[in-house]
Design a protein around this motif. Structure first.
Motif, PDB file in Angstrom:
ATOM      1  N   HIS A 840       0.846  -1.194   0.000  1.00  0.00           N
ATOM      2  CA  HIS A 840       0.000   0.000   0.000  1.00  0.00           C
ATOM      3  C   HIS A 840       0.881   1.244   0.000  1.00  0.00           C
ATOM      4  CE1 HIS A 840      -3.601  -2.380   0.811  1.00  0.00           C
ATOM      5  NE2 HIS A 840      -2.884  -3.039   1.696  1.00  0.00           N
ATOM      6  N   PRO A 841       0.691   2.151  -0.941  1.00  0.00           N
ATOM      7  CA  PRO A 841       1.506   3.377  -0.967  1.00  0.00           C
ATOM      8  C   PRO A 841       1.323   4.243   0.268  1.00  0.00           C
ATOM      9  CG  PRO A 841       0.347   3.052  -3.058  1.00  0.00           C
ATOM     10  CD  PRO A 841      -0.217   2.060  -2.097  1.00  0.00           C
ATOM     11  N   ALA A 842       0.180   4.138   0.942  1.00  0.00           N
ATOM     12  CA  ALA A 842      -0.056   4.973   2.117  1.00  0.00           C
ATOM     13  C   ALA A 842       0.919   4.661   3.244  1.00  0.00           C
ATOM     14  CB  ALA A 842      -1.497   4.799   2.600  1.00  0.00           C
ATOM     15  N   ASN A 843       1.533   3.478   3.224  1.00  0.00           N
ATOM     16  CA  ASN A 843       2.464   3.102   4.290  1.00  0.00           C
ATOM     17  C   ASN A 843       3.874   3.634   4.061  1.00  0.00           C
ATOM     18  OD1 ASN A 843       0.533   1.635   5.740  1.00  0.00           O
ATOM     19  ND2 ASN A 843       0.889  -0.203   4.530  1.00  0.00           N
ATOM     20  N   MET A 844       4.070   4.458   3.042  1.00  0.00           N
ATOM     21  CA  MET A 844       5.400   5.027   2.822  1.00  0.00           C
ATOM     22  C   MET A 844       5.828   5.939   3.959  1.00  0.00           C
ATOM     23  SD  MET A 844       5.370   5.988  -1.212  1.00  0.00           S
ATOM     24  CE  MET A 844       5.139   4.741  -2.472  1.00  0.00           C
ATOM     25  N   ARG A 845       4.868   6.487   4.664  1.00  0.00           N
ATOM     26  CA  ARG A 845       5.224   7.418   5.737  1.00  0.00           C
ATOM     27  C   ARG A 845       5.931   6.728   6.900  1.00  0.00           C
ATOM     28  NH1 ARG A 845      -0.304   6.480   6.014  1.00  0.00           N
ATOM     29  NH2 ARG A 845      -1.145   5.811   8.031  1.00  0.00           N
ATOM     30  N   PHE A 846       5.887   5.405   6.950  1.00  0.00           N
ATOM     31  CA  PHE A 846       6.547   4.682   8.038  1.00  0.00           C
ATOM     32  C   PHE A 846       7.974   4.271   7.691  1.00  0.00           C
ATOM     33  CE2 PHE A 846       1.957   3.507   8.514  1.00  0.00           C
ATOM     34  CZ  PHE A 846       1.728   4.295   9.632  1.00  0.00           C
ATOM     35  N   SER A 856       9.403  15.447   9.090  1.00  0.00           N
ATOM     36  CA  SER A 856       8.452  14.444   8.601  1.00  0.00           C
ATOM     37  C   SER A 856       7.028  14.836   8.915  1.00  0.00           C
ATOM     38  CB  SER A 856       8.782  13.075   9.207  1.00  0.00           C
ATOM     39  OG  SER A 856      10.066  12.647   8.807  1.00  0.00           O
ATOM     40  N   LEU A 857       6.825  15.466  10.068  1.00  0.00           N
ATOM     41  CA  LEU A 857       5.483  15.930  10.404  1.00  0.00           C
ATOM     42  C   LEU A 857       5.020  17.012   9.436  1.00  0.00           C
ATOM     43  CD1 LEU A 857       5.678  16.096  14.312  1.00  0.00           C
ATOM     44  CD2 LEU A 857       4.590  14.347  12.896  1.00  0.00           C
ATOM     45  N   ALA A 858       5.926  17.877   9.017  1.00  0.00           N
ATOM     46  CA  ALA A 858       5.562  18.899   8.031  1.00  0.00           C
ATOM     47  C   ALA A 858       5.201  18.267   6.695  1.00  0.00           C
ATOM     48  CB  ALA A 858       6.710  19.890   7.871  1.00  0.00           C
ATOM     49  N   LEU A 859       5.940  17.247   6.282  1.00  0.00           N
ATOM     50  CA  LEU A 859       5.607  16.553   5.047  1.00  0.00           C
ATOM     51  C   LEU A 859       4.286  15.815   5.170  1.00  0.00           C
ATOM     52  CD1 LEU A 859       9.098  15.115   4.017  1.00  0.00           C
ATOM     53  CD2 LEU A 859       7.939  17.136   3.128  1.00  0.00           C
ATOM     54  N   SER A 860       3.985  15.316   6.357  1.00  0.00           N
ATOM     55  CA  SER A 860       2.697  14.647   6.573  1.00  0.00           C
ATOM     56  C   SER A 860       1.539  15.624   6.408  1.00  0.00           C
ATOM     57  CB  SER A 860       2.675  14.007   7.959  1.00  0.00           C
ATOM     58  OG  SER A 860       1.435  13.398   8.208  1.00  0.00           O
ATOM     59  N   LYS A 861       1.698  16.825   6.917  1.00  0.00           N
ATOM     60  CA  LYS A 861       0.649  17.834   6.731  1.00  0.00           C
ATOM     61  C   LYS A 861       0.488  18.195   5.260  1.00  0.00           C
ATOM     62  CE  LYS A 861       1.298  19.887  11.318  1.00  0.00           C
ATOM     63  NZ  LYS A 861       1.667  21.119  12.069  1.00  0.00           N
ATOM     64  N   LEU A 862       1.606  18.260   4.552  1.00  0.00           N
ATOM     65  CA  LEU A 862       1.532  18.546   3.116  1.00  0.00           C
ATOM     66  C   LEU A 862       0.804  17.429   2.380  1.00  0.00           C
ATOM     67  CD1 LEU A 862       2.359  20.400   0.783  1.00  0.00           C
ATOM     68  CD2 LEU A 862       4.530  19.160   0.669  1.00  0.00           C
ATOM     69  N   GLU A 863       1.035  16.170   2.780  1.00  0.00           N
ATOM     70  CA  GLU A 863       0.351  15.042   2.150  1.00  0.00           C
ATOM     71  C   GLU A 863      -1.151  15.093   2.421  1.00  0.00           C
ATOM     72  OE1 GLU A 863       0.289  10.182   2.570  1.00  0.00           O
ATOM     73  OE2 GLU A 863       2.146  11.280   2.956  1.00  0.00           O
ATOM     74  N   LYS A 864      -1.545  15.480   3.623  1.00  0.00           N
ATOM     75  CA  LYS A 864      -2.966  15.581   3.939  1.00  0.00           C
ATOM     76  C   LYS A 864      -3.640  16.660   3.096  1.00  0.00           C
ATOM     77  CE  LYS A 864      -2.279  14.013   8.698  1.00  0.00           C
ATOM     78  NZ  LYS A 864      -2.297  14.390  10.127  1.00  0.00           N
ATOM     79  N   LYS A 865      -2.949  17.755   2.871  1.00  0.00           N
ATOM     80  CA  LYS A 865      -3.523  18.805   2.026  1.00  0.00           C
ATOM     81  C   LYS A 865      -3.699  18.310   0.600  1.00  0.00           C
ATOM     82  CE  LYS A 865      -1.630  22.685   4.686  1.00  0.00           C
ATOM     83  NZ  LYS A 865      -0.729  23.865   4.641  1.00  0.00           N
ATOM     84  N   GLU A 866      -2.721  17.545   0.104  1.00  0.00           N
ATOM     85  CA  GLU A 866      -2.845  17.013  -1.247  1.00  0.00           C
ATOM     86  C   GLU A 866      -3.989  16.012  -1.351  1.00  0.00           C
ATOM     87  OE1 GLU A 866      -1.154  18.041  -4.025  1.00  0.00           O
ATOM     88  OE2 GLU A 866      -0.765  19.575  -2.530  1.00  0.00           O
ATOM     89  N   ARG A 867      -4.206  15.241  -0.318  1.00  0.00           N
ATOM     90  CA  ARG A 867      -5.314  14.281  -0.339  1.00  0.00           C
ATOM     91  C   ARG A 867      -6.654  15.020  -0.347  1.00  0.00           C
ATOM     92  NH1 ARG A 867      -3.563  11.460   3.279  1.00  0.00           N
ATOM     93  NH2 ARG A 867      -2.721   9.721   2.079  1.00  0.00           N
ATOM     94  N   GLU A 868      -6.748  16.109   0.375  1.00  0.00           N
ATOM     95  CA  GLU A 868      -7.983  16.899   0.369  1.00  0.00           C
ATOM     96  C   GLU A 868      -8.221  17.547  -0.983  1.00  0.00           C
ATOM     97  OE1 GLU A 868      -7.540  19.665   3.512  1.00  0.00           O
ATOM     98  OE2 GLU A 868      -7.764  18.171   5.127  1.00  0.00           O
ATOM     99  N   ARG A 869      -7.165  17.878  -1.693  1.00  0.00           N
ATOM    100  CA  ARG A 869      -7.306  18.488  -3.014  1.00  0.00           C
ATOM    101  C   ARG A 869      -7.555  17.462  -4.103  1.00  0.00           C
ATOM    102  NH1 ARG A 869      -2.218  22.191  -4.065  1.00  0.00           N
ATOM    103  NH2 ARG A 869      -3.308  22.326  -6.050  1.00  0.00           N
ATOM    104  N   GLY A 870      -7.519  16.170  -3.758  1.00  0.00           N
ATOM    105  CA  GLY A 870      -7.778  15.129  -4.743  1.00  0.00           C
ATOM    106  C   GLY A 870      -6.619  14.854  -5.662  1.00  0.00           C
ATOM    107  N   SER A 871      -5.393  15.030  -5.191  1.00  0.00           N
ATOM    108  CA  SER A 871      -4.221  14.802  -6.030  1.00  0.00           C
ATOM    109  C   SER A 871      -4.035  13.313  -6.278  1.00  0.00           C
ATOM    110  CB  SER A 871      -2.975  15.389  -5.353  1.00  0.00           C
ATOM    111  OG  SER A 871      -1.809  15.033  -6.057  1.00  0.00           O
ATOM    112  N   LEU A 873      -1.058  12.057  -6.664  1.00  0.00           N
ATOM    113  CA  LEU A 873       0.259  11.718  -6.124  1.00  0.00           C
ATOM    114  C   LEU A 873       0.412  12.355  -4.750  1.00  0.00           C
ATOM    115  CD1 LEU A 873       2.334  12.352  -9.367  1.00  0.00           C
ATOM    116  CD2 LEU A 873       1.763  10.138  -8.410  1.00  0.00           C
ATOM    117  N   VAL A 874      -0.392  11.913  -3.820  1.00  0.00           N
ATOM    118  CA  VAL A 874      -0.354  12.504  -2.481  1.00  0.00           C
ATOM    119  C   VAL A 874       0.933  12.147  -1.752  1.00  0.00           C
ATOM    120  CG1 VAL A 874      -2.852  12.573  -2.282  1.00  0.00           C
ATOM    121  CG2 VAL A 874      -1.629  10.532  -1.554  1.00  0.00           C
ATOM    122  N   PHE A 875       1.590  11.072  -2.161  1.00  0.00           N
ATOM    123  CA  PHE A 875       2.776  10.592  -1.454  1.00  0.00           C
ATOM    124  C   PHE A 875       4.068  11.064  -2.096  1.00  0.00           C
ATOM    125  CE2 PHE A 875       0.927   7.433  -4.303  1.00  0.00           C
ATOM    126  CZ  PHE A 875       1.930   7.333  -5.261  1.00  0.00           C
TER     127      PHE A 875
END
Length: 1126
Positions: A840-846, A856-871, A873-875
């Protein structure tokens, strides 16, 4: 007998039972048997005509339905013609013409044909009773004219009409051999039942109230509607008891019949929601749709397909029909209710092996059919077998429907060779992981190229320079256009390929990577300077948007800058630095890309158009000493510079990969044994004689090889270790790219396969011809197995996801074991480059997880914003993915989806990965920028240097730079402990601005010291230091021996353990295990940590991008070489 023969003439040569009795059969032994002789009677023939024959029965039932409806209409006419002041119930006013018409609507003949089976069973049937009530009185009135005005409840024929309608629908289904929706039948029955109840109540109350209120038909209709709707105004009510009794009976009937009908309708509706209904033939003929066949639909798979499929502008009017045998999942149902997908996605529960379900999906009218395998199946071979049967079934049902098939195992690929496009998961996966070892970041490069992106992902406003550059370059995709229709490449007709590629990149910012001739279907990646561009060539290029969505603006020049500007008059672009592209501005591919063109007039001096202007960053003699040759338009002959067919490795025949000279020699050839059918032939480095199977085991000596560990072999290059669950045929595709003929022998790395079980003989027979390929038996979660396979001498460790762990009760837990094992490797061997495959690509954060890592926490927030925008390539901003250290096989799914629009993507990807090789086509290679190459300075000058000297085409940069990450708690602990480990007392890193750590003063510390001492970790360390000092102070200077000496030694051991850092403990553990296994720990250095390095890729960067030290440049080369040799 004679009389019988006269009455019924014989029909020769028919043989009857009478002939058998008379003995006529002796002349001829043949006997003709008549079938269906019981249907010769008049009744049976009527039954055959009216009931058994579908078409004739349909006509008869339609005629009967028409008669019943007409009789009900005649009753209404009789009521309207009746005297309103008549108060009798039994007698009515029926005119003679009306009576004659009503008599003609009697259909007793049809009632006689319905008498099938037991007579009493037919007599007690409700339709027969109603027929007798409404028809027999009219027959009596024909005999007795005085009874013509007798009231007859003709309105009850509405129930007979309902019954005839139901039978007519059934006959219609039998006649046309098609089954309509059960929902349609149930809705029809419900509506007809409701109409019959209301019509019966209206007519009954109107007639009975002749002796009461003398209501009209409209008044009765008003009363029935008000009553059945439970409103009950009370302005119209029945006055006499017969009408009141009728109302009570009708309400009871409605309360019994209607709930039953609604229950059946609700049940059918729920079942239809589960099965998904049908895709209508009208929609299939007027709309475009594709069919997605899967055995199990997961929400991630669905969203990847929908986001990638509908990312293309010309597919916005397409519909997606999902055909899945499983019931729709709750999450999938929730997604399909979103308005964005509700009108474009249709879910059908059914099997692709059933023609009925394929007909429901209108497979014969579909634009394409995507058949995907279930990678989460326990038995992956069984999943492939199911996919093969689905592909065969679809091809049999709809031969003209294009097929896009996904296969898991490479040995099953030849079964679906007939499909238009086939993607083998393990074939692509292992080839991509192999290239990641020699061309870093290949997995990220391929993933970004096969994903649709507009360069609008997060990071545009980021303070990090690498995020802005990486985001912009990630929007590049592969596009195609015919040369004669192109403005990018049309002017280079008749020129060499390298000339066209360089100047197109210089002028437009596009990277021409390949061509395809009109008379062939083969794509050539970088065919070299010998290829002359033709008008009919199809050009394949990398750019943010395709040329059709681009607008061209000419004549833009930079105004004079004044005294501090450039006085040479060289045209300058309005874009500067790494943050902007010099020749094109980025706009979404949905819209238009404006491209600013340099002044390409012919007034410039000769040769100036073939060279890039040098950057004005320095005027030293050292920088002016180097020069770059122009890129030639045509190559008259193959010069020594373009020795395309020669062997580029000097003295490779005398090269020995290790210290031993008794090993067999190497040759170039095609592998003799392929582990599966359908593998593409590839020219590789091979052994003249195959290696014995006993010599393939790295950790066990044999009479041929006395070595038991990697150190004994004395390899000159570091190892590449692959950890896999079993030796599948896909591992063959991992070895082939690493042993390809174009890779210099002295750069080949030994390959060690770490397998959990001993491989089979067929697999060993396939790999025994490759040089420096070994295997060991062990597990990645066992430190001894890692040490035996030579992990301390390895450069790269490839961790393949285990098939047995892909199934978990919770979907995303399938990667749990792999992630923890990789994290252990990362902590034990920080200098090891680890490439991991996840489910699962979502597990890349680990991956390379650090607790309380603020970056890493800052990148996690950036990934959440991309997921909300429907990107899509959120990862992409996760550091392991950007560096090409992690890969998910689900990323390859988009390659199959994108092939619907770009049918060449699979071929280009196979050429890049080395799975296919075409004569005259290039291959993906990597070159590293050294200090001797920094004089080139920019990517544009490097492009010109490669094109003019070797004919190579760069397509991107893999950049590694030092990055100051915020200090995390784990880093603080290591820093503090390292300071504590010294002999001389030093000031801690975080407390240097405060008082000395050994100070016992009671004065309040400074603000900075107070802030540092508030850290709980430092407070705990301070207590340890204080305890250490107190013990030192109690020790006597003479060091006399006594009863307390043993306690002092124990205290010293405890203190030494306290002083050891976590890194030191891990190193000590590894060295201890190596000594226990008999391995020398001399070559192990576990203190190297690359945690502060950041790597990312730049696809098709701008020409003015500055080159940096240790940059790795990708290029589809026409031959192997080293950049230092240019």
């Amino acid at each position: 007998m004679v009389e019988l023969e006269k009455e019924v003439l014989p029909l020769p040569p028919r043989y009857r039972f009478r002939d058998l009795l008379l003995g006529d059969w002796q002349a001829d032994d043949r006997v003709q048997v008549e079938f269906y002789v019981n249907e010769n009677t008049f009744k049976e023939r009527l039954k055959l005509f009216f009931i058994k024959n579908q078409r004739s029965s349909l006509r008869v039932r339609l005629f009967n339905f028409f008669l019943k409806v007409v009789s009900c209409l005649l009753y209404i006419v009789r009521v309207l013609l009746d005297d309103p002041h008549e108060s009798l119930i039994i007698w009515v006013n029926r005119p003679l013409p009306l009576w004659a018409l009503q008599v003609r609507t009697i259909n007793l003949f049809y009632t006689h044909t319905q008498q099938i089976g037991n007579v009493w069973e037919q007599v007690l049937r409700v339709p027969f009773i109603l027929e007798m009530i409404s028809a027999v009185p009219f027959v009596i009135t024909v005999i007795l004219p005085s009874l013509r005005n007798l009231f007859i409840p003709v309105f009850l024929n509405c129930w007979l009409a309902k019954h005839a309608l139901e039978n007519m629908i059934n006959d219609l289904h039998r006649a046309i051999q098609r089954t309509h929706s059960a929902m349609f039948n149930q809705v029809l029955i419900l509506i007809s039942t409701l109409l019959c109840l209301i019509f019966t109540c209206i007519c009954g109350i109107q007639h009975l109230e002749r002796a009461g209120n003398n209501l009209t038909l409209f008044d009765s209709l008003y009363f029935c509607v008000v009553t059945f709707s439970t409103v009950g105004f009370g302005d119209v009510t029945p006055k006499i008891w017969p009408s009141q009794l009728l109302v009570v009976i009708m309400i009871c009937v409605a309360l019994i019949v209607l709930p039953i009908q609604f229950e059946q309708l609700a049940f059918l509706w729920m079942e239809r929601q589960k099965s998904g209904g049908n895709y209508s033939r009208y929609r299939a003929q007027t709309e475009k749709h594709v069919v997605l066949c899967v055995s199990c639909l997961k929400i991630d798979l669905l969203m990847d397909f929908l986001n990638e499929f509908f990312a293309h502008p010309r597919l916005q009017d397409y519909y997606v029909v999902i055909l899945c045998p499983a019931e729709i999942d709750v999450q999938v149902r929730r997604v399909l209710h979103i308005p964005l997908w509700a009108q474009r996605v249709i879910y059908l529960q059914g099997s692709a092996l059933k023609d009925q379900d394929l007909m429901r999906a209108k497979m014969d009218d579909a634009e394409a059919c995507f058949i995907l395998s279930n990678r989460f199946e326990v038995d992956r071979l069984a999943a492939d077998h199911q996919t093969i049967l689905r592909a065969w079934a679809v091809k049999d049902f709809a031969p003209n429907c294009p097929l896009y098939v996904q296969i898991l195992k490479p040995e099953n690929k030849f079964h679906v060779k007939f499909a238009d496009h086939v993607v083998c998961e393990e074939e692509f996966k292992y080839a991509m992981l192999a290239l990641n070892c020699v061309c870093p970041g290949t997995s990220t490069l391929i993933t970004l190229l096969i994903h649709s992106s507009r360069g609008q992902e997060g990071g545009a406003n980021s303070a990090e320079q690498w995020q802005r550059t990486y985001r912009r370059c990630s929007a590049n995709e592969v596009h195609h256009i015919r040369l004669e229709e192109s403005k990018f490449f049309g002017e280079y007709q008749g020129k060499s390929f390298t000339f066209a590629s360089f100047h197109a990149h210089k002028k437009y910012g596009v990277c021409l990577i390949g061509v395809r001739r009109l008379d062939t279907a083969n794509i050539l990646l970088n065919p070299g300077p010998c290829h002359i561009m033709s008008a009919s060539d199809t050009c394949f290029y990398i750019n943010i948007s395709k040329e059709e969505n681009s607008a061209f603006v000419r004549g833009h020049r930079e105004p004079n800058r004044g005294p501090g500007g450039d006085s040479r008059g060289v045209p300058q672009t309005i874009y500067h630095g790494l943050t902007r592209l010099p020749v094109h501005s980025i706009i979404a591919s949905m819209g238009t890309v404006a491209i600013d063109l340099h002044d390409s007039s012919d007034s410039s001096p000769e040769g100036s158009g073939n060279t890039l202007s040098l950057p004005t960053v320095g005027d030293s003699a050292e920088e002016r000493r180097h020069s770059i040759a122009p890129v030639l338009e045509l190559v008259d002959g193959v010069s020594p510079t373009f020795d395309l067919l020669g062997d580029q490795s000097e003295d490779e025949d005398r090269y020995t990969p290790h210290s031993s000279t008794s090993l067999p020699q190497w040759v170039k050839g095609y592998p003799l044994n392929s582990p599966y059918i359908g593998s593409s032939p590839a020219l590789c480095h091979l052994l003249q004689e195959k290696m014995p199977f006993c010599c393939l085991r790295l950790d066990k000596a044999c009479h041929h090889m006395p070595y038991e560990d990697a150190r004994s072999y004395g390899f000159k290059n570091k190892l590449i270790i692959v950890s896999a669950e079993s030796a599948g045929n896909g591992l063959y595709n991992f070895i082939v790219p690493l042993r390809a003929y174009y890779r210099p022998r002295k750069e080949l790395n030994p390959i060690v396969l770490l397998l959990e079980s001993i491989p089979e003989a067929d697999f060993l027979e396939a790999i025994c011809w490759f040089p420096m390929v070994f295997y060991t038996v062990g597990s990645i979660d066992n430190l001894d197995s890692l040490l035996r396979c030579g992990v301390t001498f390895a450069d790269t460790m490839v961790v393949v996801d285990k098939e047995s762990s892909m199934i978990a009760e919770e979907d995303y837990m399938a990667d749990a074991k792999t992630i923890v094992n990789v994290q252990t490797l990362f902590r034990l061997f920080p200098a090891l480059s680890i490439i991991t495959e996840l489910t699962h690509p979502a597990n890349m954060r680990f991956m390379q997880f650090r607790v309380k890592d603020h970056y890493s926490l800052a990148l996690s927030k950036l990934e959440k914003k991309e997921r909300e925008r429907g990107s899509n390539l959120v990862f992409m901003f996760r550091l392991p993915f950007a560096a090409g250290k992690v890969f998910s096989v689900s990323m390859l799914d988009t390659l199959l989806y994108q092939s619907f629009v770009k049918d060449y993507m699979i071929s280009i990807t196979r050429l890049l990965l080395g799975l296919d090789s075409m004569p005259g086509s290039g291959f993906l290679c990597a070159m590293k920028i050294t200090e001797e190459d920094l004089w080139i300075r920019t990517y544009g000058r490097l492009y010109q240097k490669l094109c003019s000297s070797t004919g190579d085409i760069p397509i991107g940069i893999y950049r590694t730079e030092a990055h100051k990450l915020p200090v995390s708690e784990s880093q603080v602990s290591i820093t503090v402990e390292d300071y504590e480990d010294t002999r001389e007392p030093r000031e801690p890193l975080l407390c240097r601005s405060g008082p000395h750590r050994n100070s016992t003063s009671s004065e309040p510390p400074s603000s900075s010291s107070s802030h540092a001492s508030d850290h709980p970790l430092l407070r705990r360390k301070s207590m340890q230091w204080a305890r250490r000092l107190s013990r030192k102070g109690g020790r006597g200077p003479s060091g006399a021996k006594g009863p307390g000496s043993a306690a002092e030694r124990i205290s010293q051991q405890r203190l030494s353990l306290f002083r050891r850092s976590e890194r030191q403990e891990l190193n000590a553990l590894v060295r201890t295990r190596m000594k226990h296994l008999g391995l020398s720990p001399s070559g192990f250095n576990g203190m190297t940590d690359q945690g502060n390095r950041l790597s990312y890729i730049l696809i098709n960067p701008s020409p003015d991008t500055r080159l940096e030290l240790h940059d790795v440049v990708w290029s589809p080369d026409i031959r192997p070489h080293h950049l230092s040799k240019l």
